[in-house]
Design a protein around this motif. Structure first.
Motif, short mmCIF file in Angstrom:
data_model
loop_
_atom_site.label_atom_id
_atom_site.label_comp_id
_atom_site.label_asym_id
_atom_site.label_seq_id
_atom_site.Cartn_x
_atom_site.Cartn_y
_atom_site.Cartn_z
N ALA A 300 39.61 -21.20 75.69
CA ALA A 300 38.24 -21.14 75.17
C ALA A 300 37.32 -21.77 76.21
N CYS A 301 36.04 -21.72 75.95
CA CYS A 301 35.05 -22.34 76.85
C CYS A 301 34.13 -23.25 76.05
N GLY A 302 33.63 -24.27 76.71
CA GLY A 302 32.56 -25.11 76.15
C GLY A 302 32.92 -25.69 74.80
N THR A 303 32.02 -25.52 73.86
CA THR A 303 32.21 -26.07 72.52
C THR A 303 33.51 -25.56 71.90
N SER A 304 33.80 -24.27 72.10
CA SER A 304 35.01 -23.70 71.50
C SER A 304 36.26 -24.36 72.06
N CYS A 346 42.72 -17.44 71.14
CA CYS A 346 41.38 -17.47 71.74
C CYS A 346 40.41 -18.00 70.71
N ILE A 347 39.52 -18.88 71.13
CA ILE A 347 38.47 -19.36 70.22
C ILE A 347 37.13 -19.04 70.86
N SER A 348 36.26 -18.40 70.08
CA SER A 348 34.96 -18.02 70.65
C SER A 348 33.98 -17.72 69.52
N GLN A 349 32.82 -18.31 69.60
CA GLN A 349 31.78 -17.98 68.60
C GLN A 349 31.44 -16.51 68.70
N GLY A 399 20.64 -20.62 67.92
CA GLY A 399 20.44 -21.71 68.87
C GLY A 399 21.53 -21.65 69.93
N VAL A 400 21.13 -21.88 71.18
CA VAL A 400 22.14 -21.82 72.25
C VAL A 400 23.21 -22.89 72.04
N ALA A 401 22.79 -24.04 71.56
CA ALA A 401 23.76 -25.12 71.33
C ALA A 401 24.56 -24.81 70.06
N SER A 402 25.85 -24.72 70.19
CA SER A 402 26.70 -24.43 69.03
C SER A 402 26.75 -25.61 68.09
N THR A 403 26.59 -25.34 66.82
CA THR A 403 26.70 -26.40 65.82
C THR A 403 27.66 -25.93 64.71
N ALA A 484 28.56 -35.27 73.61
CA ALA A 484 27.95 -35.41 74.94
C ALA A 484 27.43 -34.06 75.44
N LEU A 485 28.20 -33.00 75.17
CA LEU A 485 27.75 -31.66 75.58
C LEU A 485 26.44 -31.31 74.87
N LYS A 486 26.38 -31.62 73.58
CA LYS A 486 25.15 -31.31 72.82
C LYS A 486 23.97 -32.04 73.46
N LEU A 487 24.15 -33.34 73.74
CA LEU A 487 23.02 -34.11 74.28
C LEU A 487 22.59 -33.55 75.63
N LYS A 488 23.57 -33.28 76.51
CA LYS A 488 23.16 -32.88 77.86
C LYS A 488 22.51 -31.50 77.86
N GLU A 489 23.03 -30.57 77.06
CA GLU A 489 22.50 -29.20 77.19
C GLU A 489 21.12 -29.03 76.59
N ILE A 490 20.76 -29.85 75.59
CA ILE A 490 19.43 -29.62 75.01
C ILE A 490 18.41 -30.69 75.38
N ALA A 602 22.41 -19.49 78.45
CA ALA A 602 22.28 -18.38 77.51
C ALA A 602 23.39 -18.56 76.48
N LYS A 603 23.19 -17.96 75.34
CA LYS A 603 24.17 -18.17 74.27
C LYS A 603 25.47 -17.43 74.54
N SER A 604 25.33 -16.19 74.97
CA SER A 604 26.54 -15.39 75.12
C SER A 604 26.77 -15.17 76.60
O1 M6R Z 1 30.82 -17.67 72.30
P1 M6R Z 1 31.79 -18.70 72.82
O2 M6R Z 1 32.19 -19.67 71.80
O3 M6R Z 1 32.95 -18.08 73.52
O4 M6R Z 1 30.95 -19.49 73.93
C1 M6R Z 1 31.58 -20.44 74.74
C2 M6R Z 1 30.58 -21.43 75.28
O5 M6R Z 1 29.68 -20.79 76.14
C3 M6R Z 1 29.80 -22.12 74.15
O6 M6R Z 1 30.69 -22.73 73.26
C4 M6R Z 1 28.84 -23.17 74.70
O7 M6R Z 1 29.53 -24.20 75.35
C5 M6R Z 1 28.02 -23.73 73.55
N1 M6R Z 1 27.03 -22.79 73.12
C6 M6R Z 1 27.37 -25.02 73.88
O8 M6R Z 1 26.74 -25.56 72.78
#
Ligand code: M6R
Length: 608
Positions: A300-304, A346-349, A399-403, A484-490, A602-604
């Motif tokens: 996965a990437c980032g929040t996921s 795989c984990i992904s929003q 929102g770009v930041a995943s919650t 920490a990711l939430k704070l830095k990205e927004i 960007a979100k996606s």
């Molecule tokens: O859509 P995804 O979950 O695959 O996206 C992965 C990352 O780009 C995503 O989780 C990103 O780190 C967050 N939007 C940050 O808040």
């Protein structure tokens, strides 16, 4: 990683295109543009920055046409600028919008320059327009020229095309980037996301890799890679996505934070009974297949990715299964050794993230037991390409930041751990506790919203700082990473998370009165150790903000201790995430950043 939309209609499409782009700004927002195939002369408008700038320009020019294409961009090749904004044209005749990356752009640029095409932008996308024009000038019609062009492209693309000689038509092609065709009444569409045409189209056809489409206001024709007409499954537009508004909240992120109790309930609903997880909630045959799971590989990437890291302990405890976790972007480059009976998860929003998708494709070639996807978008490529899946049911996250995507992923991961433990017939009591905790999670999350008042009191003390440290131990280190990711990205404050025990091995040097330290201190088996780590911070003059239980032994000024609800063992990580989201949100509000669309993001992320 951009959003594209095209429309052919019995009415003027300018507004439709701009509104569609606005709904896809999560895919990129550094520039936007459109072209309307007007009767006399096509009108092209491109603006730097957000879609609202394009909208303003439209108000001034008031162009009218019954077909057109539009684009919102996240720059890959070439800086954000008006010249690099889409649509790109060739010889005032062919115009394209593109999402994806053309890998052989250097060769194509040379080839087209030699043919006398004047290339005006730094983008790889512009080359597509010239190639189509070049192929058309060899006697092909527009669709044939588009098909021929795609044979010359290496990489990923979804493309929408208009030809000024073919009024009222939009052409499209898809390869490894999402694209669908929407069906309306006296109007049809192409778009990267059903969201863009929600409220306009009644249903849509998801294109497959290698597909082409030609639409007019009354006709939809889809062609396979061999150029023959094909039928694709018609899917009704989900009415839940018809209206995505802020509902009175200041930002989508704020709304999405406060939607979490309902989102988590939806993630669990219909998947459990009293104290037990239902069979096959990951799809037909999944439970039987999970019997043989000996190892799990997460990507996965980032929040996921943080969700996977948090959940690892659950898999080890509930299913007694070792886990490997990789950044999706790194996984395939380490030539992973795949042991027998390893499940790939795989984990992904979005279910479209290019790095995760590439990892999934790589895994398909390896001897994994099967591929499970945990994602929020049922129509996503990852969902379609996996053997088994579960949807997190969080609802659209704008929102770009995943919650809510994160907390519902945690719920889905806990369900997966329970499903494997059930079929293995192990740890029944622990599993019953886990399921009970999942059911309690929405109420506890609601209770944690009560901390907002207290958080407000510390916001200003963090908002004027340049750096922050987040500390946790065990699973709370992963939650600290997410905070920490939430704070830095927004908020653009540099924030890093460490397992508290690591502090003395280097990061302690960063601690001074200008560096706030946020610590997660639930009463668990590691809390005593954490308390000594926090003493190390205090004695170096660091300012600590602690989220912990009422019985905590930590000696700290009351104003800096945030009293968390009494949580269960399995739902505490979910609940401890909430105040960190609120803290990041409020700090970013205080700094006045564009927090639904933070800079450079960007979100996606549909490019590698
Ligand atoms: O859509 P995804 O979950 O695959 O996206 C992965 C990352 O780009 C995503 O989780 C990103 O780190 C967050 N939007 C940050 O808040």
């Amino acid at each position: 990683m951009c959003g594209i939309i095209g429309a052919a209609s019995s009415r003027s499409v300018g507004k439709i295109l701009v509104n569609g782009l606005k709904k896809m700004e999560y895919r990129g927002y550094d520039s936007a543009g459109l072209i309307l195939n007007q009767e006399e002369k096509a009108v092209q408008i491109r603006t730097l920055g957000k879609v609202s700038n394009l909208e303003e320009a439209m108000v001034q020019e008031k162009p009218k046409a019954d077909s057109g294409i539009a684009h919102t961009r996240w720059a890959t090749h070439g800086a954000p600028s008006e010249a690099n904004a889409h649509p790109h044209g060739s010889c005032d005749n062919i115009y394209i919008v593109h999402n994806g990356i053309i890998e052989n752009h250097n060769d194509l640029r040379e080839q087209l320059t030699n043919k006398g095409y004047a290339i005006k932008s730094e983008t790889d996308s512009e080359l597509i327009a010239h190639l189509i024009h070049s192929n058309k000038s060899k006697g092909k019609n527009t669709l044939e020229a588009l098909i021929k062009t795609t044979k010359e492209l290496d990489g990923a693309y979804s493309i929408a095309v208009i030809d000024t000689d073919e009024k009222g038509k939009v052409f499209a092609a898809k390869q490894k980037s999402p694209l669908l065709v929407g069906k309306g009444i006296e109007e049809n569409f192409v778009a990267s996301d059903p969201l863009a045409i929600a409220g306009l189209a009644e249903s849509f056809y998801l294109l497959e890799d290698g597909d082409f489409a030609e639409i007019t206001k009354t006709d939809i024709r889809i062609f396979g890679s061999d150029g023959n007409e094909v039928n694709r499954e018609e899917t009704p537009i989900d009415t839940n996505i018809q209206e995505v508004t802020k509902d009175g909240y200041k930002h989508f992120m704020e709304k999405e934070i406060y939607e979490q109790p309902e989102a988590i309930s939806r993630a669990v609903e219909g998947r459990t009974t009293e104290g037990e997880v239902l069979d096959n909630i990951f799809g037909l045959g999944s439970s039987e297949a999970f019997k043989n799971v000996k190892r799990i590989q997460f990507v996965a990437c980032g929040t996921s990715l943080h969700a996977a890291k948090t959940a690892r302990k659950w898999f080890e405890e509930l299913c007694e299964t070792p886990c490997y976790i990789d950044f999706a972007s790194e996984y395939r480059y380490r030539n992973p050794l795949v042991e027998d009976h390893t499940l790939f998860v795989c984990i992904s929003q979005s279910g479209e993230t290019a790095d995760t998708m590439a990892a999934l494709n790589y895994a398909k070639e390896k001897k994994y037991l099967g591929i499970v996807t945990i994602c929020n978008v049922p129509t996503s490529t990852m969902a379609r390409e996996s053997d088994w899946k579960i949807f997190t049911n969080a609802g659209p996250e704008i929102g770009v930041a995943s919650t809510k995507a994160f907390t519902t992923q945690l719920a889905a991961l806990l369900l997966l751990a329970c499903a494997i433990s059930k079929i293995k017939k192990i740890n029944n009591d622990k599993r019953a506790n886990a399921i009970d905790d999942l059911h309690q999670a929405p109420d506890l999350v609601k209770e944690s919203f009560g901390l907002k008042k207290h958080i407000d009191e510390i916001v200003e003390k963090i908002a004027d700082k340049k750096n922050a440290l987040y500390l946790g131990r065990g699973v709370y280190f992963s939650i600290a990473q997410e905070g920490a990711l939430k704070l830095k990205e927004i908020s653009y404050i540099h924030a890093e998370a460490y397992p508290a025990g690591e502090l003395k091995h280097g990061p302690l040097a960063l601690v001074d009165e200008m560096t706030p330290v946020v610590a997660l201190a639930p009463e668990d088996e590691l809390v005593e150790k954490l308390l000594s780590n926090l003493e190390e911070v205090k004695s170096r003059g660091g300012t600590l903000y602690v989220f912990g239980n009422s019985g905590s032994k930590i000696k700290i000024d009351k104003g800096k201790f945030m009293n968390m609800p009494e949580c269960g063992y399995y739902n505490a990580p979910i609940v401890y995430t909430i105040p960190l989201q609120i803290l990041a949100y409020e700090v970013a509000c205080s700094r006045g950043t564009d927090l639904d669309q933070p800079r450079n993001l960007a979100k996606s992320v549909t490019v590698e």
